[in-house]
Design an enzyme around this catalytic site. Structure first.
Site, mmCIF file in Angstrom:
data_model
loop_
_atom_site.group_PDB
_atom_site.id
_atom_site.type_symbol
_atom_site.label_atom_id
_atom_site.label_comp_id
_atom_site.label_asym_id
_atom_site.label_seq_id
_atom_site.Cartn_x
_atom_site.Cartn_y
_atom_site.Cartn_z
ATOM 1 N N GLU A 293 0.587 -1.270 0.005
ATOM 2 C CA GLU A 293 -0.090 0.101 -0.045
ATOM 3 C C GLU A 293 0.898 1.378 0.003
ATOM 4 O O GLU A 293 0.386 2.219 -0.663
ATOM 5 C CB GLU A 293 -0.911 0.153 1.121
ATOM 6 C CG GLU A 293 -1.810 -0.971 1.155
ATOM 7 C CD GLU A 293 -1.215 -2.142 2.128
ATOM 8 O OE1 GLU A 293 -0.038 -2.198 2.351
ATOM 9 O OE2 GLU A 293 -2.160 -3.036 2.880
ATOM 10 N N ASP A 336 26.332 15.350 -26.637
ATOM 11 C CA ASP A 336 26.594 16.263 -27.634
ATOM 12 C C ASP A 336 27.913 16.915 -27.149
ATOM 13 O O ASP A 336 28.302 17.208 -25.940
ATOM 14 C CB ASP A 336 25.505 17.348 -28.005
ATOM 15 C CG ASP A 336 25.995 18.294 -28.974
ATOM 16 O OD1 ASP A 336 26.522 17.967 -29.957
ATOM 17 O OD2 ASP A 336 25.629 19.721 -28.852
ATOM 18 N N ASN A 734 2.566 -13.668 5.000
ATOM 19 C CA ASN A 734 1.282 -13.694 5.455
ATOM 20 C C ASN A 734 0.084 -14.237 4.711
ATOM 21 O O ASN A 734 -0.734 -14.946 5.573
ATOM 22 C CB ASN A 734 1.131 -12.203 6.098
ATOM 23 C CG ASN A 734 2.231 -11.734 7.036
ATOM 24 O OD1 ASN A 734 2.728 -12.539 7.767
ATOM 25 N ND2 ASN A 734 2.380 -10.340 6.891
ATOM 26 N N ASP A 763 3.890 -0.632 7.276
ATOM 27 C CA ASP A 763 3.924 0.486 6.160
ATOM 28 C C ASP A 763 4.602 1.816 6.662
ATOM 29 O O ASP A 763 5.499 2.335 5.992
ATOM 30 C CB ASP A 763 2.937 0.717 5.360
ATOM 31 C CG ASP A 763 2.386 -0.498 4.715
ATOM 32 O OD1 ASP A 763 3.305 -1.244 4.238
ATOM 33 O OD2 ASP A 763 1.111 -0.395 4.410
#
Length: 921
Positions: A293, A336, A734, A763
């Site tokens: 998430e 370049d 899990n 998280d």
């Protein structure tokens, strides 16, 4: 003025784009309803209202709300939104609200970071000159007034005055010129200045004045200029880069897993346990549990933090956050040459006589010609080649003691030589001044008189200097220019170019001999060899002339004595060599794509420490098919004489061969390649259209900033990869454990609210990974997210995590007396909840960024996050929130057995991590 003989003839003829092809200057003025006296203020205001401001119509910064809405199209964000809608439909408002918060935070961070980058890029425009010298009249009968106006206020029909150093503010049709040369490298890629005449010539916006002056009428402004129309159009959106491809691949795989997992949970529950739709919230929770998430938040945080650090140092502006990841993934950088590896000015390299020997006298006479051409031709400033000659002669100790300038003829359109007639005491020796060809005695050339310390300190109106003490003065004609043009005027060769007398005014030659056809062919071949070695070549010739009171005509530029060649090379960018070394150490191959001569590009590469190999020219690129070009591009370093389409084709060929390609360019001729590359990079001095097209802007002139930006991109990618490794392996473990427990237990192994709280804690803790210190090896090679390697890692460690969870189930079975009762279910939930957070804290410590993560001490943010995660896992079931979440206290025996399980899991994790090092994504 000077020239480069290896460049094509001067271009700039009016084209049909601005409606001036084949018309005279007077016709253009009439068509624009203007005149040499300029527009009136009232007419200029009316035209400004009609045509709009003279601004580049580039990519207008998107408003913040639009950026926010665009962020919702991120694949993982879209997956989260879908899960949030399903959760809301099932009245799982907690899950829906948390997902909404995550999506909002991610989109706000990304939109804010890109908005800040655009503001920083816009600030670079302040570094560019913003005014132009314009001739206008207050009213119709008034005399014209010259004034400085903002370039935004220029309109078609304005009469503009140009001087050395000016940027051409719009497309101009030249009305009058005096020794005008302009630098068009940003438009054509060629580093040599281009001479401009009058009839039919255009000066295009984006070029700059090197020398001379001019008056021109504006024929196009704003979106109508050639510069504004050079941006590639109609090519469709840019193909997805490495970041987009990686994220999309990961998202598609996870979506397949989720679409398979939720129905599998429902079917298994219905068949084995007779449960119906009451398990749907749990099935959604399992799908949410598989989804990383926080990935949008972690990705945005890691990249935005890196971009902010680069911008804060005033070095690099990342205009598109995923471009920072792509920059870290670059393994081939195309550059370049002019304006990036080299500066837009030449420097003296060598001076040789007709036999190829070093000849300081040749440099001296070339510098004398440059000096007096500047003063007597009334040029406003020396051009770049003359400037280099004067600098070199001053460093060598040369001077102009006793030299009096008499007349000069500069070069111009169709004329590739410049001449100066000077009065020198005692002559210079070529014509002998005596029957034996020897130089006279006295205080003339080389006589040891004091030299002027600075050639260019002479005032512009100097016409009479001391002619010498005790010696006759002779007139010496010095001619320098393109080798073929000078040689065709020579009939003799000056032999034995000597010293300049330790810094005196003159330079002696022992004598002269006839110039035969074989000599002429040999000298032409030597000039070609010098040009092939990467030098701009000027030939120098001299001749003594009798005194004359009449004007000095061009017809006198004949029967000259060839003195030698002067070679000049491009001045290297100060930090280019160091930057190339850093990039090579980082595993980035550098390829040079230029419009210059192959020898010029190869020489610049050698001086920068880059092996040029065998250059590939545009003709060879045109003859090769796509497959062959991909093979050639992989082993070629220098691509010369490239037009814009050649540069873009080489970049596309490298991408097709599987390389992540960056392109560093600063001109209009680089736009197609900037668009074709995975990452377009532009220096701050690039033309506005190139800066607008670039993903990354180098705000500093220090090219080593690019190496630091590459390292920053790799560090950010390392943080993202660490998050994905940890999250996906834990989540997969899990999910496997949930599915197994769901089939074996008569109750749900974890409630949806518990799954949600567990995921939130995990998280939130992983945000600290953005502050981890990646191992030094992360910087040594390009880093890209590889979905296949990531999922191999996820599978291996997910199974290991599932084994730890199943061992926890065994511990719970031993320590809980009645798992089927309400109290037993709450204890089971608490035990698995605690074990999950403890194992995830352990995973964060052992699987974070870097190969030696298990041996290194974690930084403070990571230690605080993992400690907090473990504390929540241990104390939340015992807190007042425990019962509210369906958890209760656990018996002491559980914690003792769990310590054993965690110890074994940690050892297995470290061993597996060590074995899997070579497979790190």
């Amino acid at each position: 003025m000077a020239w480069a003989p290896d460049r094509p003839a001067a271009r700039g003829r009016a084209t049909g784009r601005n409606g001036t092809a084949g018309t005279t200057a007077l016709e253009v003025l009439r068509a624009l309803e203007s005149g040499p006296r300029g527009l009136t203020d009232a007419e200029a205001d009316a035209r400004l209202a009609r045509h709009g401001e003279n601004v580049f119509p580039g990519r207008r910064p998107d408003p913040w709300p639009r950026r926010f809405a665009r962020s919702l199209r991120d694949p993982f964000t879209a997956v989260l939104l879908s899960l949030g809608l399903v959760s809301a439909a099932l009245a799982a408002w907690g899950t829906a609200c948390v997902i909404a918060v995550l999506v909002t935070v991610s989109c706000v961070l990304r939109a804010t970071g890109e908005h800040r980058a655009d503001r920083s890029a816009a600030a670079l425009r302040e570094l560019v000159a913003t005014t132009a010298t314009v001739r206008r009249r207050p009213a119709e009968p008034d005399a014209p007034v010259t004034r400085e106006l903002p370039v935004e206020q220029l309109v078609p029909g304005d009469v503009v005055l140009l001087a050395p150093g000016d940027l051409v503010p719009a497309d101009l049709r030249l009305l009058r010129t005096t020794g005008l040369t302009v630098h068009e490298a940003a438009l054509t890629g060629e580093s040599a200045p281009v001479a401009k005449g009058t009839a039919g010539d255009l000066c295009l916006q984006g070029s700059s004045v090197v020398s001379g002056s001019a008056t021109g009428v504006v024929v196009a402004t704003g979106a109508d200029t050639v510069l504004s129309g050079a941006l590639p159009r109609g090519r469709g959106p840019r193909p997805p880069g490495p970041f987009d491809r990686s994220v999309n691949g990961i998202a598609r795989t996870l979506v397949r897993f989720m679409l398979l997992t939720a129905p599998l949970v429902l079917v298994a529950s219905a068949l084995l346990r007779g449960r119906g739709l009451e398990t749907l919230p749990f099935a959604v929770a399992v799908a949410v549990g598989l989804t990383p998430e926080m990935l949008p938040v972690v990705v945005t945080t890691a990249l935005a933090r890196g971009a902010a650090l680069l911008a804060r140092g005033g070095e690099v502006i990342v205009r598109r956050l995923p471009a920072l990841h792509d920059l870290g993934a670059v393994d081939v950088l195309c550059v370049d040459k002019t304006g990036t590896l080299t500066q837009d000015r030449p420097v003296f390299d060598r001076a040789v006589d007709a036999e190829g020997r070093d000849a300081p006298a040749v440099l001296h006479w070339a510098a004398v010609a440059a000096l007096w051409t500047l003063h007597l031709a009334e040029l406003p400033a020396p051009d770049a080649l003359d400037e280099a000659l004067l600098d070199a002669d001053e460093e060598r100790g040369g001077g102009a003691e006793g030299v009096e300038g008499v007349a000069a003829l500069p070069c111009g359109p169709g004329r590739r030589i410049a001449s100066a007639l000077v009065r020198v005491p005692g002559g210079y020796g070529t014509d002998g001044l005596g029957p034996d060809g020897s130089a006279p005695d006295g205080d003339g050339p080389g006589g040891g008189g004091p030299a002027l310390p600075q050639l260019r300190s002479l005032p512009g109106n100097v016409r009479t200097l001391t002619a010498g003490r005790g010696s006759a003065a002779m007139y010496v004609l010095v001619v320098k220019g393109a080798a073929e043009d000078v040689l065709e005027r020579c009939t003799r060769i000056a032999d034995g170019a000597g010293d300049t007398g330790g810094g005196g005014s003159g330079a002696r030659f022992a004598g002269h001999r006839p110039l035969g056809p074989e000599d002429r062919a040999r000298l032409a071949a030597r000039a070609d060899a010098l040009a092939d070695s990467g030098l701009r070549v000027l030939a120098v010739a001299v001749a003594e002339r009798p005194a004359s009171t009449g004007p000095y005509p061009p017809e006198d530029e004949r029967e000259l004595a060839f003195a030698g060649f002067v070679g000049l090379r491009d001045a290297l960018a100060p930090t280019a060599a160091e930057a190339l070394t850093v990039l090579a150490d980082r595993g980035v191959a550098v390829k040079v794509l230029t419009g210059d001569h192959p020898g010029t590009a190869a020489r610049a590469c050698r001086e920068l420490g880059l092996d040029p190999g065998e250059p590939l020219t545009a003709a060879r690129i045109d003859a090769a098919g796509d497959a062959e070009l991909a093979r050639l591009a992989a082993r070629t370093t220098v691509f010369a004489r490239c037009a814009p389409e050649h540069k873009a084709r080489v970049v596309r060929a490298l991408r097709t061969a599987g390389h992540t390609t960056g392109f560093l360019g600063d001109g209009v001729n680089d736009l197609a390649a900037l668009h074709a590359a995975d990452v377009g990079i532009c220096p701050r001095d690039g033309v506005p259209v190139a800066r607008e097209a670039a993903d990354v802007v180098l705000a500093s002139k220090d090219l080593t900033a690019l190496g630091r930006a590459v390292v920053t991109g790799r560090r950010g990618t390392g943080h993202i990869a660490a998050y994905l490794r940890i999250t996906l392996s834990s989540n997969l473990g899990n999910v496997i454990a949930m599915l197994t427990a769901g089939l074996l237990l008569p109750f749900l192994p974890m409630l949806p609210a518990q799954v949600l709280v567990q995921n939130l804690c995990f998280d939130a803790a992983q945000l600290s990974l953005a502050y981890d210190r990646p191992a030094a090896t992360v910087h040594e090679r390009p880093t890209v997210l590889r979905p296949r390697a990531l999922f191999r890692f996820m599978t291996a460690f997910g199974l290991l995590n599932a084994a730890a969870d199943l061992a926890t189930f065994g511990v719970l079975a031993l320590t809980l007396r009645s798992a089927g009762s309400a109290g037993g279910q709450a204890a089971f939930h608490a035990g698995w909840f605690t074990e999950n957070l403890l194992t995830q804290a352990l995973v964060m410590l052992l699987l974070r960024a870097g190969r030696d993560a298990a041996e290194r001490r974690a930084p403070l943010p990571v230690r605080l996050a993992t400690t907090g995660l473990a504390v929540v896992g241990l104390l939340l079931p015992l807190s007042p929130l425990g019962p509210a979440l369906g958890m209760t206290a656990l018996p002491p025996l559980y914690y003792g057995l769990m310590t054993v399980v965690l110890s074994l899991y940690g050892a297995a994790l470290a061993a597996a991590r060590k074995k899997a090092r070579t497979h790190r994504p």
